[in-house]
Design an enzyme around this catalytic site. Structure first.
Site, PDB file in Angstrom:
ATOM      1  N   TYR A  33     -16.053  20.340   6.784  1.00  0.00           N
ATOM      2  CA  TYR A  33     -15.210  19.600   7.722  1.00  0.00           C
ATOM      3  C   TYR A  33     -15.423  18.101   7.480  1.00  0.00           C
ATOM      4  O   TYR A  33     -16.545  17.675   7.167  1.00  0.00           O
ATOM      5  CB  TYR A  33     -15.590  19.991   9.147  1.00  0.00           C
ATOM      6  N   ALA A  74     -16.091  15.332   8.905  1.00  0.00           N
ATOM      7  CA  ALA A  74     -17.165  14.536   9.489  1.00  0.00           C
ATOM      8  C   ALA A  74     -18.557  15.032   9.122  1.00  0.00           C
ATOM      9  O   ALA A  74     -19.555  14.414   9.507  1.00  0.00           O
ATOM     10  CB  ALA A  74     -17.021  14.501  11.013  1.00  0.00           C
ATOM     11  N   LYS A  75     -18.660  16.122   8.378  1.00  0.00           N
ATOM     12  CA  LYS A  75     -19.981  16.636   7.988  1.00  0.00           C
ATOM     13  C   LYS A  75     -20.639  15.702   6.969  1.00  0.00           C
ATOM     14  O   LYS A  75     -19.992  14.856   6.342  1.00  0.00           O
ATOM     15  CB  LYS A  75     -19.841  18.053   7.408  1.00  0.00           C
ATOM     16  N   ASN A  76     -21.945  15.883   6.767  1.00  0.00           N
ATOM     17  CA  ASN A  76     -22.660  15.040   5.803  1.00  0.00           C
ATOM     18  C   ASN A  76     -22.002  15.092   4.431  1.00  0.00           C
ATOM     19  O   ASN A  76     -21.944  14.089   3.721  1.00  0.00           O
ATOM     20  CB  ASN A  76     -24.119  15.481   5.697  1.00  0.00           C
TER      21      ASN A  76
END
Length: 385
Positions: A190, A192-194
């Site tokens: 997704y 916004a994940k790292n």
């Protein structure tokens, strides 16, 4: 001059800043896919699978269309379905539970450790029944779950372990990457994940070649070659464009995770004493997908920070067992007291690699100002117990 006139703007995440830092590399990767019209299961998918497996220090990785699909297909690869129970934690994102339910299995919830917000191994063992088939620990917020006792319980009862590592790209437990302890693990890409795509995406990793093959078949209509369907399957394929983007971003992930660790350290140094900051066990090297504090009167704090231009999040405001969509699980309010208590207090602060120390100091100063002005009731310790 009013606060509103003089305030800064601190976003919760800043994906545009990240893109700006790698724009030429990303643009060329996307253009290469477009020029080659290599859109479905293209060369970049296979390359990214190899590179991500190497990064996770494991043998196999299979790309899919989302973290939810990764969880579901990992379960299906072990023939988990109707009549089976899968134990997970009550404070996770709802996709963890939905993925279990999609297979026809029954999600069974347990409460969490109040200091790490991860699965409590003692409560895990008490939840096992003759129908239990698997355990799905969650490395919540990028903080590794305590995997040794979880794996020991699994071995003792002959259970499958599927790690939900959707928020923990690169995190380590006792010097090993998360995702390498269970029989398989799921990651989400997704945005916004790292390690985030420019859309949805996911990955299953495993040391078992047969499990990897099963996931690959399930995610591509049950076929190894086009129009030759060996079993029933789904359309859960990782998009080639997303794989091309993440090949670029994977090269920067350790650098970005190191920046997140520096930001977390600074937050912990400069936040007011009355704020409950995250607790990091000695076995853990978190990657700080989220930096989650606890404060009394959380909703008032969040509104006051918004007035000062600071965006925050709540992960998650409503526990799984209290969600209308999960009433069928049969739990009532009070079933998971730790989860319910922290859900009223947790607040996720801005966290992204490109943050400056000045921005972190501004957030901390604003929190201190709100606490001094509103003087909320005392009672929270500096770190969670």
């Amino acid at each position: 001059m009013s606060i509103q006139q003089n305030q800064r703007r601190i976003p919760f995440v800043d994906l545009a800043a990240q893109y700006d830092s790698i724009a030429p590399e990303v643009d060329e990767a996307i253009a290469r896919v477009l020029r080659g019209a290599d859109f479905i299961l293209g060369a970049d998918v296979a390359a990214f699978e190899r590179e991500f497996a190497d990064y996770c220090e494991i043998e196999h990785a299979v790309g899919v269309d989302s973290g939810t699909s990764a969880l579901e297909l990992a379960l299906r690869a072990f023939n988990i379905g109707p009549g089976d129970e899968v134990i997970t934690q009550a404070n996770t994102f709802v996709a963890t539970v939905f993925a279990i339910a999609y297979t026809g299995a029954t999600p069974v919830l347990v409460d969490v450790d109040p200091s790490t917000y991860n699965m409590d191994p003692e409560l895990l063992e008490k939840a096992i029944t003759p129908r239990t088939k698997a355990i799905m620990p969650v490395h919540l917020y990028g903080q590794p779950a305590d995997m040794d006792p979880i794996m020991e319980i699994a071995r003792r009862y002959g259970l499958i372990v599927i790690e939900d590592a959707c928020q923990a790209h690169g995190a380590r437990y006792k010097d090993r990457r998360v995702g390498t302890f269970g029989h398989a693990a799921a990651f989400s890409f997704y945005p916004a994940k790292n390690l985030g795509a420019y859309g949805d995406g996911g990955m299953v990793v495993t040391a078992d070649a047969q499990v990897a093959d099963a996931v690959r078949l399930l995610g591509n209509y049950g076929q190894r070659e086009k129009y030759h369907h060996l079993q029933s399957g789904f359309n859960r394929r990782l998009d080639t464009l997303q794989a091309a983007v993440m090949r670029i971003k994977l090269r920067h992930l350790d650098e970005w995770n190191a920046a997140r660790r520096r930001h977390a350290e600074r937050y912990s140094e400069v936040l007011p004493e009355s704020v409950v900051i995250p607790s990091v066990p000695s076995y853990a090297e978190p990657v700080w997908h989220l930096y989650v504090i606890r404060v009394p009167q959380r909703d008032a704090m969040r509104a006051a920070l918004a007035e000062r231009g600071i965006a925050t999040g709540i992960h998650y405001p409503i526990p799984i067992h209290l969600q209308p969509a999960c009433r069928n699980l049969g739990y009532e309010r009070g079933a998971f007291p730790v989860t319910e208590a922290v859900a009223e207090q947790i607040l996720s602060l801005p966290m992204y690699p490109e943050m400056s120390n000045d921005a972190i100091d501004y957030v901390a100063s604003a929190i201190r100002d709100v606490l001094e002005r509103e003087q909320p009731a005392p009672g929270l310790a500096r770190t969670a117990d």
